[in-house]
Design a protein around this motif. Structure first.
Motif, short mmCIF file in Angstrom:
data_model
loop_
_atom_site.label_atom_id
_atom_site.label_comp_id
_atom_site.label_asym_id
_atom_site.label_seq_id
_atom_site.Cartn_x
_atom_site.Cartn_y
_atom_site.Cartn_z
N ILE A 56 0.84 -1.21 0.00
CA ILE A 56 0.00 0.00 0.00
C ILE A 56 0.87 1.25 0.00
CG2 ILE A 56 -1.66 1.33 1.35
CD1 ILE A 56 -2.91 -1.27 2.25
N VAL A 57 1.91 1.25 0.82
CA VAL A 57 2.79 2.42 0.87
C VAL A 57 3.48 2.62 -0.48
CG1 VAL A 57 4.86 3.39 1.92
CG2 VAL A 57 3.17 2.22 3.35
N GLY A 62 3.96 5.51 -5.56
CA GLY A 62 4.04 5.39 -7.01
C GLY A 62 3.14 6.35 -7.74
N SER A 63 2.22 6.99 -7.02
CA SER A 63 1.32 7.95 -7.66
C SER A 63 2.02 9.27 -7.97
CB SER A 63 0.11 8.21 -6.76
OG SER A 63 0.51 8.79 -5.53
N GLY A 64 3.22 9.45 -7.41
CA GLY A 64 3.97 10.67 -7.70
C GLY A 64 3.96 11.64 -6.54
N SER A 65 3.74 12.92 -6.84
CA SER A 65 3.78 13.96 -5.82
C SER A 65 2.49 13.96 -5.00
CB SER A 65 3.97 15.33 -6.46
OG SER A 65 2.86 15.64 -7.28
N LEU A 66 2.52 14.74 -3.91
CA LEU A 66 1.35 14.86 -3.05
C LEU A 66 0.19 15.55 -3.78
CD1 LEU A 66 0.53 14.14 -0.17
CD2 LEU A 66 1.23 16.44 0.54
N ILE A 161 1.14 8.62 2.78
CA ILE A 161 0.90 10.05 2.55
C ILE A 161 2.00 10.88 3.20
CG2 ILE A 161 -0.67 11.96 3.06
CD1 ILE A 161 -2.98 9.99 2.85
N ALA A 162 2.43 10.47 4.40
CA ALA A 162 3.50 11.20 5.09
C ALA A 162 4.80 11.15 4.30
CB ALA A 162 3.71 10.64 6.49
N PRO A 173 15.47 6.71 2.28
CA PRO A 173 15.90 5.57 3.13
C PRO A 173 14.73 4.69 3.56
CG PRO A 173 17.02 7.58 3.81
CD PRO A 173 15.98 7.99 2.83
N VAL A 174 13.62 5.31 3.94
CA VAL A 174 12.46 4.53 4.35
C VAL A 174 11.85 3.80 3.16
CG1 VAL A 174 10.19 4.62 5.45
CG2 VAL A 174 12.00 6.17 6.20
N VAL A 175 11.83 4.46 2.02
CA VAL A 175 11.30 3.84 0.80
C VAL A 175 12.14 2.62 0.42
CG1 VAL A 175 10.86 4.17 -1.66
CG2 VAL A 175 10.30 5.99 -0.04
N ASP A 176 13.46 2.76 0.50
CA ASP A 176 14.34 1.62 0.19
C ASP A 176 14.12 0.47 1.15
OD1 ASP A 176 15.41 3.06 -1.90
OD2 ASP A 176 17.13 3.80 -0.75
N LEU A 177 13.93 0.79 2.44
CA LEU A 177 13.68 -0.25 3.43
C LEU A 177 12.38 -0.99 3.14
CD1 LEU A 177 14.26 -1.70 6.10
CD2 LEU A 177 13.13 0.18 7.29
#
Length: 245
Positions: A56-57, A62-66, A161-162, A173-177
């Protein structure tokens, strides 16, 4: 399919109804035969929550910008509510028509004392604001341990969203994890899929050995309900796609 057929044959042979093997020994054979199926199910359940969370994250990111996420949010919410309502309506309707649970009741399933009879009205007046507020978990880890899927989905949406609102440098870093965790989960799924033929064979042996041929009727009713619901849902969506272009 081959594993299912062989499992039915094997379960029929060791079933106490066949009179070939004593009932106590037949139960032990069924338990050992069902071990691959138990391992398969446990492996899938083991990675279910982290896989849902990371997927989900990753989908939100993957939708792009906020800004894009805000534009898509309304249409996605309408689509989700519509498809969910259609799926629930079809599922409940088919369940009332086919009644797959009635055959399971005949196999020995009984109503627990806490279950209220169908049609009994509740005197509880739901506090809607309180219920909505409780959807957001105060302890995400506890919700994951408890297997609360709705709470996991909400946590994943909030985290996604955050992360989308942060700069790429801070969020990476969080995305890679999360991406690594997702890959690990998919690898475990691939391991579990290798057990599927043995799991199907073993679970069918255990089912027939413990409950006999009558269990196939109940299982066939349930499978027929699920397949019918999916076909009906596919038919409805095909009509909508044809009408809307």
């Amino acid at each position: 399919i081959i594993g299912m057929i062989l499992g039915i044959a094997g379960g029929s042979i060791i079933s106490p109804a066949a009179g070939i093997i004593p009932e106590s020994f037949s139960s032990k054979i069924g338990s050992w035969a069902g071990l691959p199926g138990t391992i398969f199910l446990q492996m899938v359940q083991m990675i279910m929550i982290p896989l849902i969370l990371t997927s989900i994250v990753q989908g939100i990111l993957g939708s792009g910008s906020l800004d894009q996420l805000r534009k898509m949010g309304g249409s996605v919410l309408v689509y989700f509510l519509f498809t969910t309502t259609v799926a629930i309506t079809i599922g409940i309707s088919l369940s009332y028509i086919i009644e797959p649970g009635s055959r399971l009741t005949k196999l020995g399933a009984s109503q627990s004392p806490s279950d209220a009879p169908i049609g009994e009205k509740s005197n509880i007046d739901p506090d809607i604001p309180s219920l909505v507020g409780q959807l957001i978990p105060d302890n995400p880890l506890a919700s994951m341990v408890a297997g609360d899927m709705l709470a996991v989905v909400i946590v994943a949406i909030v985290v996604g969203i955050a992360l989308a609102s942060l700069s790429s440098k801070k969020a990476q870093p969080v995305v890679d994890l999360l991406s690594s965790v997702q890959q690990v989960c998919m690898t475990i799924v691939n391991f579990a899929m290798k057990l599927v033929p043995y799991a199907v064979f073993g679970l069918m042996v255990q089912l027939i050995a413990n409950l006999g041929w009558s269990s196939l009727t109940a299982m066939s009713s349930y499978v027929g309900t699920v397949v019918s619901r999916r076909l009906a849902l596919l038919f409805v969506f095909a009509i909508l796609i044809f009408l809307l272009g």
